[in-house]
Design a protein around this motif. Structure first.
Motif, mmCIF file in Angstrom:
data_model
loop_
_atom_site.group_PDB
_atom_site.id
_atom_site.type_symbol
_atom_site.label_atom_id
_atom_site.label_comp_id
_atom_site.label_asym_id
_atom_site.label_seq_id
_atom_site.Cartn_x
_atom_site.Cartn_y
_atom_site.Cartn_z
ATOM 1 N N PRO A 10 5.920 1.019 2.071
ATOM 2 C CA PRO A 10 6.282 2.144 1.210
ATOM 3 C C PRO A 10 6.115 1.792 -0.259
ATOM 4 O O PRO A 10 6.410 0.678 -0.668
ATOM 5 N N GLY A 11 5.619 2.749 -1.031
ATOM 6 C CA GLY A 11 5.301 2.461 -2.423
ATOM 7 C C GLY A 11 6.366 2.868 -3.415
ATOM 8 O O GLY A 11 6.257 2.557 -4.597
ATOM 9 N N GLN A 12 7.394 3.568 -2.941
ATOM 10 C CA GLN A 12 8.376 4.074 -3.893
ATOM 11 C C GLN A 12 9.155 2.937 -4.535
ATOM 12 O O GLN A 12 9.409 1.913 -3.927
ATOM 13 N N GLN A 13 9.572 3.220 -5.756
ATOM 14 C CA GLN A 13 10.209 2.187 -6.563
ATOM 15 C C GLN A 13 11.419 1.559 -5.879
ATOM 16 O O GLN A 13 11.673 0.373 -6.031
ATOM 17 N N ARG A 14 12.147 2.349 -5.092
ATOM 18 C CA ARG A 14 13.378 1.797 -4.519
ATOM 19 C C ARG A 14 13.106 0.724 -3.461
ATOM 20 O O ARG A 14 13.991 -0.001 -3.065
ATOM 21 N N PHE A 15 11.842 0.619 -3.022
ATOM 22 C CA PHE A 15 11.521 -0.407 -2.031
ATOM 23 C C PHE A 15 10.963 -1.680 -2.664
ATOM 24 O O PHE A 15 10.629 -2.630 -1.972
ATOM 25 N N TRP A 16 10.866 -1.687 -3.992
ATOM 26 C CA TRP A 16 10.237 -2.834 -4.644
ATOM 27 C C TRP A 16 10.903 -4.173 -4.402
ATOM 28 O O TRP A 16 10.220 -5.198 -4.410
ATOM 29 N N PRO A 17 12.240 -4.204 -4.194
ATOM 30 C CA PRO A 17 12.826 -5.522 -3.910
ATOM 31 C C PRO A 17 12.167 -6.228 -2.718
ATOM 32 O O PRO A 17 12.205 -7.444 -2.619
ATOM 33 N N LEU A 18 11.555 -5.443 -1.843
ATOM 34 C CA LEU A 18 10.906 -6.039 -0.672
ATOM 35 C C LEU A 18 9.519 -6.590 -0.967
ATOM 36 O O LEU A 18 8.971 -7.361 -0.194
ATOM 37 N N TRP A 19 8.949 -6.141 -2.070
ATOM 38 C CA TRP A 19 7.527 -6.394 -2.295
ATOM 39 C C TRP A 19 7.160 -7.851 -2.454
ATOM 40 O O TRP A 19 6.095 -8.270 -2.020
ATOM 41 N N ASP A 20 8.039 -8.620 -3.112
ATOM 42 C CA ASP A 20 7.713 -10.026 -3.344
ATOM 43 C C ASP A 20 7.442 -10.713 -2.018
ATOM 44 O O ASP A 20 6.470 -11.438 -1.854
ATOM 45 N N ASP A 21 8.336 -10.437 -1.075
ATOM 46 C CA ASP A 21 8.223 -11.070 0.224
ATOM 47 C C ASP A 21 7.011 -10.554 0.998
ATOM 48 O O ASP A 21 6.266 -11.319 1.596
ATOM 49 N N LEU A 22 6.819 -9.240 0.965
ATOM 50 C CA LEU A 22 5.724 -8.649 1.744
ATOM 51 C C LEU A 22 4.361 -9.021 1.187
ATOM 52 O O LEU A 22 3.395 -9.205 1.922
ATOM 53 N N SER A 23 4.271 -9.123 -0.128
ATOM 54 C CA SER A 23 2.953 -9.309 -0.731
ATOM 55 C C SER A 23 2.557 -10.779 -0.837
ATOM 56 O O SER A 23 1.394 -11.083 -1.062
ATOM 57 N N ARG A 24 3.507 -11.688 -0.640
ATOM 58 C CA ARG A 24 3.194 -13.110 -0.769
ATOM 59 C C ARG A 24 2.104 -13.498 0.242
ATOM 60 O O ARG A 24 2.249 -13.284 1.435
ATOM 61 N N GLY A 25 1.002 -14.011 -0.272
ATOM 62 C CA GLY A 25 -0.072 -14.438 0.617
ATOM 63 C C GLY A 25 -1.015 -13.331 1.053
ATOM 64 O O GLY A 25 -1.979 -13.603 1.774
ATOM 65 N N ALA A 26 -0.756 -12.093 0.643
ATOM 66 C CA ALA A 26 -1.642 -10.998 1.059
ATOM 67 C C ALA A 26 -3.012 -11.139 0.392
ATOM 68 O O ALA A 26 -3.109 -11.552 -0.761
ATOM 69 N N LEU A 27 -4.076 -10.800 1.132
ATOM 70 C CA LEU A 27 -5.412 -10.822 0.535
ATOM 71 C C LEU A 27 -5.518 -9.745 -0.541
ATOM 72 O O LEU A 27 -6.261 -9.893 -1.506
ATOM 73 N N GLY A 28 -4.803 -8.657 -0.343
ATOM 74 C CA GLY A 28 -4.840 -7.563 -1.296
ATOM 75 C C GLY A 28 -4.134 -6.355 -0.726
ATOM 76 O O GLY A 28 -3.489 -6.447 0.326
ATOM 77 N N ALA A 29 -4.253 -5.238 -1.437
ATOM 78 C CA ALA A 29 -3.575 -4.012 -1.014
ATOM 79 C C ALA A 29 -4.507 -2.816 -1.151
ATOM 80 O O ALA A 29 -5.301 -2.746 -2.089
ATOM 81 N N ILE A 30 -4.416 -1.910 -0.194
ATOM 82 C CA ILE A 30 -5.126 -0.635 -0.278
ATOM 83 C C ILE A 30 -4.090 0.402 -0.691
ATOM 84 O O ILE A 30 -3.106 0.627 0.021
ATOM 85 N N ALA A 31 -4.287 1.004 -1.869
ATOM 86 C CA ALA A 31 -3.325 1.975 -2.400
ATOM 87 C C ALA A 31 -3.833 3.377 -2.085
ATOM 88 O O ALA A 31 -4.797 3.845 -2.695
ATOM 89 N N MET A 32 -3.207 4.045 -1.137
ATOM 90 C CA MET A 32 -3.689 5.363 -0.737
ATOM 91 C C MET A 32 -3.180 6.445 -1.688
ATOM 92 O O MET A 32 -2.046 6.408 -2.155
ATOM 93 N N VAL A 33 -4.067 7.392 -1.962
ATOM 94 C CA VAL A 33 -3.751 8.468 -2.889
ATOM 95 C C VAL A 33 -4.077 9.799 -2.220
ATOM 96 O O VAL A 33 -5.116 9.937 -1.570
ATOM 97 N N ASP A 34 -3.169 10.761 -2.358
ATOM 98 C CA ASP A 34 -3.420 12.133 -1.932
ATOM 99 C C ASP A 34 -3.692 12.942 -3.202
ATOM 100 O O ASP A 34 -2.793 13.112 -4.032
ATOM 101 N N LEU A 35 -4.934 13.391 -3.365
ATOM 102 C CA LEU A 35 -5.303 14.034 -4.636
ATOM 103 C C LEU A 35 -4.616 15.383 -4.843
ATOM 104 O O LEU A 35 -4.676 15.950 -5.933
ATOM 105 N N ARG A 36 -3.952 15.901 -3.820
ATOM 106 C CA ARG A 36 -3.182 17.127 -4.011
ATOM 107 C C ARG A 36 -1.879 16.823 -4.746
ATOM 108 O O ARG A 36 -1.217 17.727 -5.263
ATOM 109 N N ARG A 37 -1.474 15.560 -4.735
ATOM 110 C CA ARG A 37 -0.261 15.128 -5.461
ATOM 111 C C ARG A 37 -0.429 13.686 -5.945
ATOM 112 O O ARG A 37 0.309 12.784 -5.525
ATOM 113 N N PRO A 38 -1.407 13.514 -6.847
ATOM 114 C CA PRO A 38 -1.737 12.149 -7.303
ATOM 115 C C PRO A 38 -0.597 11.476 -8.062
ATOM 116 O O PRO A 38 -0.474 10.247 -8.043
#
Lengths: 121, 208
Positions: free
Chosen positions: B101-129
């Motif tokens: 999840p990309g919402q700000q309230r989930f950011w405390p999890l990001w350090d752990d989830l992103s450690r060692g990741a090759l990268g991230a695909i950020a999906m965008v819905d152009l109806r609500r960018p």
């Protein structure tokens, strides 16, 4: 221990794994041994194998990630990390850490991922 | 997975574990992120060799700062669902795709989830960018290599790339890719284009 139990009860109140290098994509499998379990003298005082430890050993007779273990057992990721960490400390499971930790250059690794994906496409 | 509305439908209950070959020596991961309903689970499902699985992480944070209206410094606990899938790349290596999840309230999890990741695909819905702005900013701050993936829903408006790049405020080196996340082939092409981009960037970094 039947029915729902609050996570911190399952982990004996610990919320951090004893090994900090467990990632959600770390791969786990039970090591062969008597019932896949270590002999009782190997158990440190504060760790007793509970039902969830045994469920993990039962599930992981072959390789699965920490995330898959959590999903299949219906336990939170943090809890599974603690429990897998216990089993790792006890020598009851082997853990394969995530790959991009120095052993392969990222370029080589990325190339391997790319080749794999192109073959599967 | 036929309609856009199923994008964030719960992943199926696991039918039983599908084990990795015993020859596998390790795993890599790529995050699939974006706002609620953007199609993260759909994309993971199109790419995964296993039925996507759902797991939960409990996030405990001291409720200090703006959220602490009580003044008691209580801790708050939030549960975050992560849907994920897997691709066995060869006899030695597996790739995990984590819908994050990309919402700000989930950011405390990001350090752990992103450690060692090759990268991230950020999906965008152009109806609500605008719902993607938070997560794009976060990826830049964390210096996680990423690509923007526009999920092409049937009524997705089309914009010239420069206009889109400027609206999303992403740097020229960030690829903007398009994909109908329900389509396996398009999803694979998206993932291949992204890894190809990572690979080429890593080659550039090697140059003196």
């Amino acid at each position: 221990m039947n029915g729902p139990v609050r996570p911190y009860v399952i982990t004996g109140g610990r919320s951090r794994p004893t090994r900090t290098d467990l990632a959600i994509e770390s791969l786990v499998s039970a090591l062969p041994g008597p019932l896949g379990l270590p002999e009782p003298p190997a158990l440190p005082e504060h760790v007793l194998l509970n039902r969830e430890h045994r469920r993990i050993l039962g599930l992981c007779h072959s390789l699965l990630s920490v995330a898959e273990v959590a999903a299949h057992l219906g336990l939170p990721l943090g809890v599974v990390k603690v429990l897998v960490g216990d089993l790792w400390d006890l020598g009851a499971v082997q853990v394969l850490p995530p790959v991009p930790q120095a052993e392969r250059l990222p370029t080589t690794l990325l190339e391997e991922v790319l080749v794999g994906l192109r073959q599967l496409r | 997975m036929a309609s856009a509305n199923s994008a964030e439908a719960p992943a199926s209950r696991p039918s039983g574990p599908q084990y990795l070959p015993s020859s596998v020596q390790g795993a890599v991961k790529i995050l699939v992120t974006g706002p609620f309903g953007v199609g993260k689970t759909t994309l993971v499902g199109s790419l995964s060799e296993i039925t996507p699985l759902r797991t939960e992480e409990t996030m405990t944070a001291a409720s200090s700062g703006v959220d602490d209206l009580t003044g008691r410094g209580d801790k708050t606990t939030t549960t975050v669902a992560l849907d994920f899938g897997r691709i066995t790349l060869n006899s030695r290596l597996a790739l995990y795709l984590f819908g994050t999840p990309g919402q700000q309230r989930f950011w405390p999890l990001w350090d752990d989830l992103s450690r060692g990741a090759l990268g991230a695909i950020a999906m965008v819905d152009l109806r609500r960018p605008d719902e993607s702005f938070d997560v794009l900013g976060r990826l830049e701050e964390q210096r996680i290599p990423f690509a923007v993936a526009v999920n092409t829903f049937p009524d997705t408006p089309s914009y010239p790339e420069e206009e889109l790049r400027s609206a999303l405020d992403v740097l020229p080196e960030v690829p903007i890719l398009y994909c109908d996340a329900r389509d396996r082939r398009q999803s694979y092409d998206l993932l291949i284009d992204f890894v190809d981009h990572l690979h080429r960037s890593s080659l550039l970094e090697l140059q003196p």
